[in-house]
Design a protein around this motif. Structure first.
Motif, PDB file in Angstrom:
ATOM      1  N   VAL A 133      35.134  30.265  45.479  1.00  0.00           N
ATOM      2  CA  VAL A 133      34.673  28.879  45.430  1.00  0.00           C
ATOM      3  C   VAL A 133      35.317  28.199  44.224  1.00  0.00           C
ATOM      4  CG1 VAL A 133      32.684  27.340  45.266  1.00  0.00           C
ATOM      5  CG2 VAL A 133      32.496  29.506  46.524  1.00  0.00           C
ATOM      6  N   TYR A 134      35.968  27.076  44.475  1.00  0.00           N
ATOM      7  CA  TYR A 134      36.632  26.328  43.419  1.00  0.00           C
ATOM      8  C   TYR A 134      36.012  24.937  43.326  1.00  0.00           C
ATOM      9  CZ  TYR A 134      39.990  30.060  44.313  1.00  0.00           C
ATOM     10  OH  TYR A 134      40.570  31.290  44.508  1.00  0.00           O
ATOM     11  N   ALA A 135      35.424  24.641  42.154  1.00  0.00           N
ATOM     12  CA  ALA A 135      34.738  23.363  41.971  1.00  0.00           C
ATOM     13  C   ALA A 135      35.721  22.210  41.790  1.00  0.00           C
ATOM     14  CB  ALA A 135      33.809  23.446  40.763  1.00  0.00           C
ATOM     15  N   ASN A 136      36.928  22.505  41.322  1.00  0.00           N
ATOM     16  CA  ASN A 136      37.965  21.477  41.118  1.00  0.00           C
ATOM     17  C   ASN A 136      37.496  20.376  40.175  1.00  0.00           C
ATOM     18  OD1 ASN A 136      39.809  22.748  42.931  1.00  0.00           O
ATOM     19  ND2 ASN A 136      38.639  21.908  44.641  1.00  0.00           N
ATOM     20  N   ASP A 137      36.763  20.773  39.135  1.00  0.00           N
ATOM     21  CA  ASP A 137      36.264  19.801  38.158  1.00  0.00           C
ATOM     22  C   ASP A 137      37.152  19.784  36.911  1.00  0.00           C
ATOM     23  OD1 ASP A 137      35.570  22.302  37.288  1.00  0.00           O
ATOM     24  OD2 ASP A 137      33.455  21.852  36.962  1.00  0.00           O
ATOM     25  N   GLN A 138      38.445  19.713  37.118  1.00  0.00           N
ATOM     26  CA  GLN A 138      39.433  19.675  36.044  1.00  0.00           C
ATOM     27  C   GLN A 138      40.482  18.644  36.421  1.00  0.00           C
ATOM     28  OE1 GLN A 138      40.631  23.908  37.330  1.00  0.00           O
ATOM     29  NE2 GLN A 138      42.543  23.161  36.400  1.00  0.00           N
ATOM     30  N   PRO A 139      41.314  18.217  35.465  1.00  0.00           N
ATOM     31  CA  PRO A 139      42.333  17.208  35.790  1.00  0.00           C
ATOM     32  C   PRO A 139      43.275  17.679  36.887  1.00  0.00           C
ATOM     33  CG  PRO A 139      42.084  17.431  33.414  1.00  0.00           C
ATOM     34  CD  PRO A 139      41.288  18.542  34.027  1.00  0.00           C
ATOM     35  N   GLY A 140      43.817  16.734  37.632  1.00  0.00           N
ATOM     36  CA  GLY A 140      44.770  17.060  38.678  1.00  0.00           C
ATOM     37  C   GLY A 140      45.972  17.803  38.122  1.00  0.00           C
ATOM     38  N   ALA A 141      46.504  18.750  38.901  1.00  0.00           N
ATOM     39  CA  ALA A 141      47.619  19.565  38.435  1.00  0.00           C
ATOM     40  C   ALA A 141      48.213  20.332  39.610  1.00  0.00           C
ATOM     41  CB  ALA A 141      47.163  20.541  37.344  1.00  0.00           C
ATOM     42  N   THR A 142      49.415  20.847  39.387  1.00  0.00           N
ATOM     43  CA  THR A 142      50.050  21.747  40.336  1.00  0.00           C
ATOM     44  C   THR A 142      49.630  23.165  39.978  1.00  0.00           C
ATOM     45  OG1 THR A 142      51.931  20.259  40.603  1.00  0.00           O
ATOM     46  CG2 THR A 142      52.248  22.546  41.280  1.00  0.00           C
ATOM     47  N   LEU A 143      48.730  23.741  40.748  1.00  0.00           N
ATOM     48  CA  LEU A 143      48.252  25.109  40.552  1.00  0.00           C
ATOM     49  C   LEU A 143      48.855  25.975  41.646  1.00  0.00           C
ATOM     50  CD1 LEU A 143      44.470  24.235  39.967  1.00  0.00           C
ATOM     51  CD2 LEU A 143      46.338  24.158  38.312  1.00  0.00           C
ATOM     52  N   TRP A 144      48.587  27.280  41.596  1.00  0.00           N
ATOM     53  CA  TRP A 144      49.030  28.122  42.707  1.00  0.00           C
ATOM     54  C   TRP A 144      48.148  29.350  42.816  1.00  0.00           C
ATOM     55  CZ3 TRP A 144      52.729  32.562  42.098  1.00  0.00           C
ATOM     56  CH2 TRP A 144      53.008  32.877  40.765  1.00  0.00           C
ATOM     57  N   LEU A 145      48.055  29.872  44.030  1.00  0.00           N
ATOM     58  CA  LEU A 145      47.277  31.069  44.335  1.00  0.00           C
ATOM     59  C   LEU A 145      48.212  32.259  44.444  1.00  0.00           C
ATOM     60  CD1 LEU A 145      45.206  29.353  47.124  1.00  0.00           C
ATOM     61  CD2 LEU A 145      44.128  30.392  45.138  1.00  0.00           C
ATOM     62  N   HIS A 146      47.789  33.388  43.895  1.00  0.00           N
ATOM     63  CA  HIS A 146      48.601  34.601  44.069  1.00  0.00           C
ATOM     64  C   HIS A 146      47.738  35.847  43.918  1.00  0.00           C
ATOM     65  CE1 HIS A 146      48.813  35.620  39.734  1.00  0.00           C
ATOM     66  NE2 HIS A 146      49.043  34.338  39.493  1.00  0.00           N
ATOM     67  N   ASP A 147      48.280  36.941  44.403  1.00  0.00           N
ATOM     68  CA  ASP A 147      47.599  38.233  44.326  1.00  0.00           C
ATOM     69  C   ASP A 147      47.441  38.651  42.866  1.00  0.00           C
ATOM     70  OD1 ASP A 147      46.915  40.841  46.069  1.00  0.00           O
ATOM     71  OD2 ASP A 147      47.925  41.452  44.229  1.00  0.00           O
ATOM     72  N   HIS A 148      46.350  39.389  42.570  1.00  0.00           N
ATOM     73  CA  HIS A 148      46.126  39.849  41.199  1.00  0.00           C
ATOM     74  C   HIS A 148      45.503  41.240  41.162  1.00  0.00           C
ATOM     75  CE1 HIS A 148      45.918  39.294  36.900  1.00  0.00           C
ATOM     76  NE2 HIS A 148      46.320  38.025  37.019  1.00  0.00           N
ATOM     77  N   VAL A 149      45.737  42.046  42.175  1.00  0.00           N
ATOM     78  CA  VAL A 149      45.142  43.373  42.199  1.00  0.00           C
ATOM     79  C   VAL A 149      45.827  44.258  41.153  1.00  0.00           C
ATOM     80  CG1 VAL A 149      46.652  44.335  44.000  1.00  0.00           C
ATOM     81  CG2 VAL A 149      44.312  45.204  43.736  1.00  0.00           C
ATOM     82  N   HIS A 150      45.031  45.045  40.449  1.00  0.00           N
ATOM     83  CA  HIS A 150      45.528  45.842  39.335  1.00  0.00           C
ATOM     84  C   HIS A 150      46.615  46.816  39.784  1.00  0.00           C
ATOM     85  CE1 HIS A 150      45.721  47.880  35.591  1.00  0.00           C
ATOM     86  NE2 HIS A 150      44.982  48.929  35.918  1.00  0.00           N
ATOM     87  N   HIS A 151      47.700  46.863  39.033  1.00  0.00           N
ATOM     88  CA  HIS A 151      48.833  47.775  39.228  1.00  0.00           C
ATOM     89  C   HIS A 151      49.644  47.503  40.495  1.00  0.00           C
ATOM     90  CE1 HIS A 151      49.047  50.233  35.794  1.00  0.00           C
ATOM     91  NE2 HIS A 151      48.108  51.111  36.078  1.00  0.00           N
ATOM     92  N   ALA A 152      49.326  46.420  41.230  1.00  0.00           N
ATOM     93  CA  ALA A 152      50.103  46.131  42.434  1.00  0.00           C
ATOM     94  C   ALA A 152      50.393  44.650  42.608  1.00  0.00           C
ATOM     95  CB  ALA A 152      49.376  46.667  43.670  1.00  0.00           C
ATOM     96  N   HIS A 153      49.905  43.805  41.676  1.00  0.00           N
ATOM     97  CA  HIS A 153      50.124  42.376  41.899  1.00  0.00           C
ATOM     98  C   HIS A 153      51.590  42.002  41.771  1.00  0.00           C
ATOM     99  CE1 HIS A 153      49.863  42.450  37.559  1.00  0.00           C
ATOM    100  NE2 HIS A 153      49.884  41.154  37.409  1.00  0.00           N
ATOM    101  N   ALA A 154      52.367  42.716  40.945  1.00  0.00           N
ATOM    102  CA  ALA A 154      53.795  42.409  40.840  1.00  0.00           C
ATOM    103  C   ALA A 154      54.497  42.627  42.179  1.00  0.00           C
ATOM    104  CB  ALA A 154      54.434  43.265  39.755  1.00  0.00           C
ATOM    105  N   ALA A 155      54.224  43.761  42.818  1.00  0.00           N
ATOM    106  CA  ALA A 155      54.844  44.050  44.112  1.00  0.00           C
ATOM    107  C   ALA A 155      54.357  43.086  45.185  1.00  0.00           C
ATOM    108  CB  ALA A 155      54.548  45.498  44.518  1.00  0.00           C
TER     109      ALA A 155
END
Length: 524
Positions: free
Chosen positions: A191-213
């Motif tokens: 859940v993202y409240a989006n209560d911050q200034p407008g910006a170019t954000l991005w979503l990406h994987d962040h699983v430990h020891h495998a997010h780079a791959a």
């Protein structure tokens, strides 16, 4: 390159000769970036089983066998050479907008699948990829400030996954905290409240020891947070506001993406919106471009072949206090930059290339990013005002801390990467901060030849100084990722007044963070 460009590079992008970059000896800006040292020639391909990142070779893989990317991918598919030889022939894919599954008065709901599939990256080749919703180019999530987004992710892959909204001010529960996995076949709600200034954000994987791959294979997409207050600025919009996702790739003999840890040298196929070296056909008017560096290791220092400066209007945290005429745009992995380019000064049929002035890799490949081909004039009522979004004054810091980034130099045989001498341990809290306080962090790159960068979850920061000097205009706004070149000290000021909990901070050269250059803070 102009004297202004040389000053920009010399002052805050200074690299040491050797492993920090290679090749690109023809560009005058290289000499200034190396502080007068002779630029290194393009390094040879890394030896089998070694990463070659920014000149890394001879790294010992002992103890790393259980991590992704430890197998030599072998020779590349012939289509790689064909794509390199035929630069600027494929049309740039314009990223599509992902539509919500449902909408209520205050919420947009998305159902997203993390899936394995194939993509047409190379001509005539089906490359295996891992993506959100089967889209390697990365369809856009468009959010609006003050309007909530709920994303339900289903993991359809055989491996654990995780989702991080990079640049989002998000509670721990939905931050994508390394060990909060979506197991194979499972679901997880963010859940993202989006209560911050407008910006170019991005979503990406962040699983430990495998997010780079996982990020290398495609688990990333833009998340554009629109702020209605920006509409009054009359910046280029609609079809003239385009997102350009930059990354690099290495392919094996089957044409599949070949992940080898610490392998910036081998990832010499430059992709924009999922296509190698594309061309974008533009009308003769102003465009707003949002650059997202979704590469694992590669820095981009970009300029237009015409020598025309960019009008840079934004960075990680949204619009800058004021636009500036940027001779180059320099972004490290995870960073974003927003620019306006006016093509009305160029005759129809003009082709401009977006050049890259930093390695590693063969200059013939990594020295070019994409091309723009100018068409007919078009009506244009957009403008860039002299002032944009003032930066609120930050409180005086009550705590000062020092963070030293370090890893084995090339040839040392050491692949350990640390912050303050420690590799990441998800059971350890490295820094405890009190909610509501402002701190000053000095981030130091102790390496002599290797660049790093530094990314904070939860809270954006202001760059106070770089090696004792005031930041350049591109760092005048709020940021969440900052470049830290060899032997540099960057001072940041950061206020923790949003959420309590445990959040990571790390080098966003993702191979480095998977090698241990990550730590955790707890806001209490």
């Amino acid at each position: 390159m102009s004297n202004q460009a040389s000053r920009f590079i010399t002052r805050r992008r200074a690299l040491h000769a050797g492993a920090a970059m290679s090749g690109l000896v023809a560009a005058p800006v290289v000499a200034s970036r190396l502080n007068g040292a002779e630029p290194a020639h393009a390094a040879p391909a890394p030896a089998a089983g070694h990463g070659g990142h920014n000149g890394h070779s001879g790294h010992d893989m002992a103890g790393m066998e259980g991590m992704p990317g430890m197998t030599d991918p072998g020779p590349a598919h012939p289509a790689v050479a064909a794509a390199a030889a035929a630069k600027f022939t494929r049309e740039l894919p314009l990223l599509k907008t992902r539509q919500p599954t449902a909408r209520t008065n205050g919420t947009d709901v998305y159902a997203t699948r993390i899936v394995d599939g194939t993509a047409d990256i190379l001509p005539g080749v089906k490359s295996r990829v891992r993506t959100y919703d089967g889209d390697f180019a990365g369809s856009i999530i468009r959010a609006e400030r003050g309007r909530r987004v709920v994303m339900v992710h289903q993991n359809k892959t055989p491996d654990p996954s995780q989702v991080h909204l990079h640049g989002g001010v998000t509670p721990q529960r939905w931050d994508g905290g390394l060990m909060d996995n979506i197991e194979p076949g499972g679901f997880r709600e963010y859940v993202y409240a989006n209560d911050q200034p407008g910006a170019t954000l991005w979503l990406h994987d962040h699983v430990h020891h495998a997010h780079a791959a996982n990020v290398f294979r495609g688990v990333a997409r833009p998340y554009l947070l629109h702020d209605p207050a920006e509409d009054a600025f009359n910046l280029p919009s609609g079809e003239f506001d385009q997102t350009l996702v930059l990354r690099d790739a290495r392919f094996d003999a089957n044409g599949d993406l070949a992940y080898l840890m610490d392998d910036a040298e081998g990832r010499s196929t430059i992709l924009v919106n999922g296509v190698p070296w594309p061309v974008m056909r533009v009308t003769a008017r102003k465009y707003r471009f949002r650059f997202v560096n979704a590469a694992n290791l590669r820095f981009f220092v970009m300029a237009l072949s015409s020598g025309t400066p960019f009008t840079q209007i934004g960075g990680d945290g949204g619009l800058l206090p004021a636009p500036w005429q940027a001779p180059v745009v320099a972004i490290s992995p995870g960073e974003r930059a927003e620019v306006v380019v006016d093509f009305s000064a160029f005759p129809k049929g003009t082709r401009l290339t977006l050049d890259n002035y930093i390695g590693p890799g063969p200059e013939a490949d990594v020295g070019k990013v994409m091309a723009f081909e100018v068409g007919d004039p078009a009506p244009d009522t957009s403008s860039v005002p002299a002032s944009l979004v003032p930066l609120p004054a930050l409180a005086a810091p009550t705590v000062k801390r020092r963070f030293e980034l370090a890893m084995g130099e090339p040839g040392s045989g050491d692949m350990t990467a640390t912050i303050n001498g420690q590799v990441f341990d998800h059971d350890r809290i490295d820094t405890t901060v009190r909610w509501g306080t402002t701190e000053e962090w000095t981030v130091v790159n102790t390496n002599a030849t290797l660049p790093h960068n530094f990314h904070t979850h939860l809270a954006p920061f202001k760059v106070v100084s770089r090696n004792g000097e005031a930041p350049m205009p591109d760092e005048s706004g709020l940021k969440d990722t900052v470049q830290v070149f060899p032997a540099q000290e960057v001072v940041l000021r950061i206020t923790f007044d949003s959420h309590k909990g445990v959040f990571p901070y790390h080098c966003h050269m993702l191979d480095h963070s998977d090698m241990g250059m990550m730590a955790q803070l707890k806001v209490v």
